[in-house]
Structures are given as structure tokens and as C-alpha cells.
Design an enzyme around this catalytic site. Structure first.
Site, mmCIF file in Angstrom:
data_model
loop_
_atom_site.group_PDB
_atom_site.id
_atom_site.type_symbol
_atom_site.label_atom_id
_atom_site.label_comp_id
_atom_site.label_asym_id
_atom_site.label_seq_id
_atom_site.Cartn_x
_atom_site.Cartn_y
_atom_site.Cartn_z
ATOM 1 N N GLY A 11 5.745 -2.251 -1.658
ATOM 2 C CA GLY A 11 4.461 -1.580 -1.836
ATOM 3 C C GLY A 11 3.802 -1.966 -3.149
ATOM 4 N N ARG A 74 6.361 -6.254 2.866
ATOM 5 C CA ARG A 74 7.666 -5.585 2.925
ATOM 6 C C ARG A 74 8.605 -6.450 3.771
ATOM 7 N NH1 ARG A 74 7.424 -0.501 0.831
ATOM 8 N NH2 ARG A 74 5.386 0.545 0.760
ATOM 9 N N THR A 114 13.443 -4.308 -2.877
ATOM 10 C CA THR A 114 13.240 -5.598 -3.540
ATOM 11 C C THR A 114 14.442 -5.952 -4.405
ATOM 12 O OG1 THR A 114 10.850 -5.288 -3.567
ATOM 13 C CG2 THR A 114 11.752 -6.837 -5.165
ATOM 14 N N ILE A 135 5.805 3.517 -7.857
ATOM 15 C CA ILE A 135 5.140 4.759 -8.250
ATOM 16 C C ILE A 135 6.095 5.939 -8.160
ATOM 17 C CG2 ILE A 135 2.870 3.915 -7.522
ATOM 18 C CD1 ILE A 135 3.099 5.814 -5.086
ATOM 19 N N ASP A 136 7.263 5.745 -7.514
ATOM 20 C CA ASP A 136 8.210 6.844 -7.316
ATOM 21 C C ASP A 136 9.133 7.074 -8.505
ATOM 22 O OD1 ASP A 136 7.387 7.459 -4.641
ATOM 23 O OD2 ASP A 136 8.439 5.656 -3.974
ATOM 24 N N GLU A 231 5.936 14.048 0.351
ATOM 25 C CA GLU A 231 5.995 13.598 1.753
ATOM 26 C C GLU A 231 7.355 13.909 2.382
ATOM 27 O OE1 GLU A 231 3.584 9.456 2.135
ATOM 28 O OE2 GLU A 231 5.223 9.483 0.686
#
Length: 357
Positions: A11, A74, A114, A135-136, A231
């Protein structure tokens, strides 16, 4: 002559370009002859030999630019050993393209999946240096990843904007923040945005506890409640299910996401008007914030230094406010989770924030 390959996988997020620029500037300013080859669309570019040579001009003006100038894709690690539709051995193809270009090192920017593939390539004999992008903020071996702070800013802005409309209409609002497995983004954005309830994957929620908090605010005269929901937030009931049982249950799941299920249950039990807002991929987009520009530049320049010194097989990480080298085999396959008893969770609870537990 130093010949360097570079790719961005998984991502996208803010500051990928800033990190690549940091690597390139360090190498180009070293006084050594350097060639940089950018593989397009992540590991796909390395597999199929799709690349272009990058010059200093390619990195001009990209410090503030979001996304990635190389493109991304991805390429699931669980499929990396499986031949493609034409029978191509993907791992062998990546190795051959590395050797055809006579690369000294491959610089890989990405997150968990990755890094699994990067470590595989290291174990296959390639020189690899990686940079922690997500971003996590869930990569093992580093306190911080670039892209995280920019995403926190965007998610926080969404919660800030929701506050005024929630207060005006006396509604319960749910802001669904990205994070399927790890709740750092939701936790930080929720605290920064003044959310009353924060639900993250690591702390299964009890819907009755969530409703208790809403009713407590009602009794105290607060006409609205803000929930920041990851989420991947999960109820205590679902958390008790086995993976197989949960997967079977999700086959018949009728809600767009968990936030909509929570909204319906709150509305049914309290009669409150509930709305759901999903910032979605806006959290990945736009210009990197100043923190990420500086942070990604620092990581990139350190990666360049490591390449010049021949220090391969490491992720450039960040520990105790210092840039560090972390062996790839220690990073690959591990997630950095929010501990339910972490100090930040305890401090959030002292502020009156409910985690539904």
C-alpha cells in the site's frame, strides 16, 4: 561504481518519495559514481524486469509529494513461491534481474508483507536494505514508520470535523479508521481528536460497555458521542471464535464493515441517531506532514550511508529516538501490536476514554 536498485511495494503512503530522495541524495552527494535503477510497480517490476534509470532530476521536487514516483503493487508473500500464470518462477526471476543489472544492493520500501519478501531475497544471497513504510506503525523492530504521522493527522482532522456536526445534531458518530490487525492509528487519532470511545483490534469490545459509556455521557449532559473504530475492531464474542469459525461467520456478514454493525446495535439499544464516517484511503494520500518529511529523509540518508559502507541485510529503524540498524530476519513475519496494558492505553483510560472492555 555503485549500482542500486530501488522499489516501493504494498500500500502507498505519504513520504515514500521523501525516503527515496533521502537515499538518492546521500548516494549522489557521496562523490562516488552511482547508478540508481527504479523498479516499477513494486516487486512486479523486479520480477518482470520493468525498470528505468533514475537521475537527480527524478528526485527533485518530490519531498512534499505523496504516493510513489515508482508506482506500487501488492505481491502477497504467500504466493511468492508459486509460479505465475505462465509458469515463471518469481523468486528466480527477481534474482536474475538483480544479477543482469549487476546491482550492488536493492533498496526496498514497504511494510510487513514487503519485508517478508525482502528477507527471502536476503536469504537467497541478494544485498538488501529496507525502509519501514506503513500508516499502521505495526512493523517490528522500529518505534515509528513513515506515513504513520501523516495518516494520524488526516484521521484526526476527520474526527475534528465530525465533532461540530455531532454536537449540532446531538448524534452518535463513528469514524472508521484504517487498521485491520493493529490499532496504533486509531488509538492515536482517537486521542488526538478527543474521541470518547476507541475500539481497536487488540482489545475486543463488549457492546454493552460501549453503550454504558454513551449513556453515561447522556446523564452528564453531553448530547453527542464520538467513537473512533479501527477497521479490524472485534467483539468479545467474535474474539472467542477460532479462525475457521470466524471465517465461516464472515461469509454471511451483511454489513459493509464492523462500524455499521456497531452503529445498528447502538441505535437498536439506545434509540440514538447514529452516523458512520469512513475517511478510507484519504488516510494514505496527500502531502506528507513535516514530521514524516524529516523522518523519512533521515531514514533514507542512513540507508544511503549503509550502502556506501556495504552494510546489508538490515532494515533502517528508529529506537529510543535514534536511527538504528535492525537485522531483516528479526523483522520479517512479526507484527508490532498495541499491548492492552500499554501505558498509552492506561493514560487514555485516565482521560475517561472507553475501550469497550
Amino acid at each position: 561504481m555503485k549500482r542500486i536498485g530501488m522499489l516501493t511495494s504494498g500500500g502507498d503512503c505519504q513520504a515514500l518519495n521523501a525516503a527515496m530522495r533521502g537515499v538518492a541524495k546521500c548516494l549522489f552527494n557521496s562523490g562516488e559514481d552511482v547508478e540508481i535503477y527504479g523498479f516499477l510497480e513494486g516487486y512486479k517490476g523486479l520480477i518482470y524486469g520493468n525498470f528505468r534509470m533514475l537521475t537527480g532530476y527524478d528526485f527533485s521536487g518530490v519531498l512534499t509529494k505523496g504516493g510513489t514516483i515508482l508506482g506500487s503493487s501488492r505481491t502477497p508473500f504467500k504466493l511468492i513461491r508459486e509460479p505465475d500464470e505462465n509458469g515463471l518462477d518469481k523468486v528466480e526471476a527477481m534474482k536474475q534481474n538483480y544479477y543482469k543489472l549487476r546491482l550492488d544492493c536493492l533498496v526496498i520500501l514497504g511494510g510487513n508483507g514487503t519485508h517478508k519478501t525482502a528477507n527471502l531475497l536476503r536469504s537467497e544471497g541478494l544485498n538488501v536494505v529496507t525502509l519501514p513504510k506503513t500508516i499502521d506503525n505495526d512493523l517490528w523492530g522500529t518505534d515509528m514508520t513513515f506515513g504513520f504521522q501523516s495518516a494520524v493527522n488526516i484521521a484526526t482532522d476527520a474526527i475534528d470535523c465530525i465533532h461540530t456536526t455531532a454536537a449540532s445534531h446531538g448524534r452518535v458518530f463513528i469514524v472508521e479508521v484504517m487498521g485491520h490487525k493493529v490499532g496504533y492509528l486509531t488509538l492515536n487519532a482517537g486521542m488526538a481528536g478527543g474521541a470518547d470511545i476507541i475500539l481497536i483490534p487488540e482489545i475486543p469490545y463488549d457492546i454493552d460497555k460501549v453503550i454504558e459509556k454513551i449513556e453515561e455521557r447522556d446523564r452528564n449532559g453531553s448530547k453527542f458521542t464520538i467513537l473512533a473504530v479501527a477497521e479490524g475492531a472485534i467483539s468479545k464474542e467474535d474474539a472467542k471464535l477460532s479462525k475457521k469459525e470466524y471465517k465461516e461467520k464472515m461469509k454471511n456478514y451483511t454489513f459493509p464493515s464492523v462500524s455499521y454493525e456497531i452503529a445498528q446495535r447502538i441505535q437498536e439499544k439506545t434509540g440514538h441517531d447514529v452516523r458512520v464516517t469512513v475517511p478510507g484511503h484519504t488516510q494514505r494520500g496527500g502531502s506528507p506532514c513535516p514530521y514524516d518529511r524529516v523522518f523519512a529523509s533521515r531514514l533514507g540518508s542512513e540507508a544511503g550511508r549503509m550502502i556506501l559502507k556495504g552494510e546489508y541485510g538490515f532494515m533502517v529503524g528508529y529506537k529510543n529516538r535514534e536511527i538504528v540498524k535492525v537485522p531483516l530476519e528479526e523483522v520479517a513475519g512479526k507484527l508490532k501490536m498495541v499491548a492492552p496494558d500499554a501505558s498509552i492505553v492506561k493514560e487514555a483510560k485516565l482521560l475517561g476514554i472507553s475501550f469497550g472492555d
